[in-house]
Design a protein around this motif. Structure first.
Motif, PDB file in Angstrom:
ATOM      1  N   ALA A 111       2.841  -3.577  -8.008  1.00  0.00           N
ATOM      2  CA  ALA A 111       3.089  -2.842  -6.753  1.00  0.00           C
ATOM      3  C   ALA A 111       2.677  -3.653  -5.530  1.00  0.00           C
ATOM      4  O   ALA A 111       3.187  -3.435  -4.433  1.00  0.00           O
ATOM      5  CB  ALA A 111       2.354  -1.501  -6.771  1.00  0.00           C
ATOM      6  N   LYS A 115       8.306  -2.987  -2.835  1.00  0.00           N
ATOM      7  CA  LYS A 115       9.371  -2.281  -3.546  1.00  0.00           C
ATOM      8  C   LYS A 115      10.735  -2.940  -3.435  1.00  0.00           C
ATOM      9  O   LYS A 115      11.656  -2.567  -4.138  1.00  0.00           O
ATOM     10  CB  LYS A 115       9.462  -0.849  -3.024  1.00  0.00           C
ATOM     11  N   GLU A 116      10.877  -3.898  -2.538  1.00  0.00           N
ATOM     12  CA  GLU A 116      12.181  -4.545  -2.365  1.00  0.00           C
ATOM     13  C   GLU A 116      12.444  -5.505  -3.526  1.00  0.00           C
ATOM     14  O   GLU A 116      11.684  -6.440  -3.752  1.00  0.00           O
ATOM     15  CB  GLU A 116      12.230  -5.315  -1.048  1.00  0.00           C
ATOM     16  N   SER A 120      10.606  -8.964  -4.598  1.00  0.00           N
ATOM     17  CA  SER A 120       9.836  -8.962  -5.847  1.00  0.00           C
ATOM     18  C   SER A 120      10.275 -10.067  -6.792  1.00  0.00           C
ATOM     19  O   SER A 120       9.468 -10.623  -7.535  1.00  0.00           O
ATOM     20  CB  SER A 120       9.974  -7.611  -6.552  1.00  0.00           C
ATOM     21  N   ASP A 128       3.784  -5.731  -0.142  1.00  0.00           N
ATOM     22  CA  ASP A 128       3.614  -4.286   0.030  1.00  0.00           C
ATOM     23  C   ASP A 128       2.740  -3.953   1.241  1.00  0.00           C
ATOM     24  O   ASP A 128       2.720  -2.809   1.694  1.00  0.00           O
ATOM     25  CB  ASP A 128       2.997  -3.678  -1.233  1.00  0.00           C
ATOM     26  N   ASN A 187      -1.176  -0.973  -1.132  1.00  0.00           N
ATOM     27  CA  ASN A 187      -1.143  -0.152  -2.332  1.00  0.00           C
ATOM     28  C   ASN A 187      -2.507  -0.002  -3.008  1.00  0.00           C
ATOM     29  O   ASN A 187      -3.124  -0.985  -3.380  1.00  0.00           O
ATOM     30  CB  ASN A 187      -0.140  -0.750  -3.331  1.00  0.00           C
TER      31      ASN A 187
END
Length: 197
Positions: A111, A115-116, A120, A128, A187
């Motif tokens: 994480a 999230k892209e 990633s 993040d 995160n």
């Protein structure tokens, strides 16, 4: 001339032609790949170093004498923010350290990469991380270069041993000059309010 001699001449001539073509190609391309976009050049100049292998940082040792904020996660990892500085190019660089204050090895979650999917896929990063300007009601994301590589510490070791410290940096678009305080969101950590210098 004999056939073996002709074959040797052809090989030499072919090699010379190939060398000339490569030289011409290099000249035509100029400094392609050598010049960095402004944001990448800024990353290289502001990326802090880390004594641990695989941290993805640069060569400059950051000043850790100032602490703007400290945030913790449930696994005993401290995120310490040491500086948040604007530069003349319109960027804001956040520098800090992750400290494993627990007695066990911490496995860094995916994480942290964000999230892209396009980001990633570039490997381990801190994509993040975001900055929130509550007064201006804006959120700022980690900058990316033209290849979708986030301008943060990258390729760090996913196993964070007990007592280990990892220096990090993350670069963002700079908020307006009137914004002097932002919250760092990452995160698993409690939001940390920091002053911009």
């Amino acid at each position: 001339m004999s056939n073996p001699h002709m074959r040797t001449m052809r090989r030499v001539g072919g090699a010379a032609a190939l060398a000339a073509t490569l030289a011409l190609s290099m000249t035509a391309c100029g400094n392609d790949g050598g010049e960095k976009p402004k944001d990448v050049a800024s990353q290289a100049s502001t990326a802090p170093s880390e004594s641990d292998k695989g941290n993805g940082g640069g060569e400059n040792v950051p000043d850790t004498s100032t602490v703007l904020a400290t945030s913790k996660n449930d696994a005993g990892i401290d995120m310490v923010i040491n500086s948040a500085k604007r530069d003349s190019g319109g960027f804001l660089t956040v520098v800090g350290q992750f400290k494993n204050t627990s007695s066990t090895t911490y496995s860094v979650p995916t994480a942290w990469n964000g999230k892209e999917v396009a980001v990633s896929l570039k490997g381990r990063s801190l994509a993040d991380m975001t900055l929130v300007d509550s007064a201006g009601k804006k959120r700022y994301y980690v900058l990316r270069d033209t290849d979708n590589r986030p301008l943060t510490t990258i390729d760090y070791n996913v196993f964070f041993k007990a007592g280990q410290t990892m220096t990090f940096f993350a670069q963002f678009p700079a908020p307006p000059d009137t914004t002097t305080k932002v919250d760092v969101l990452f995160n698993g950590f409690v939001p940390a309010s920091i002053e911009i210098s």
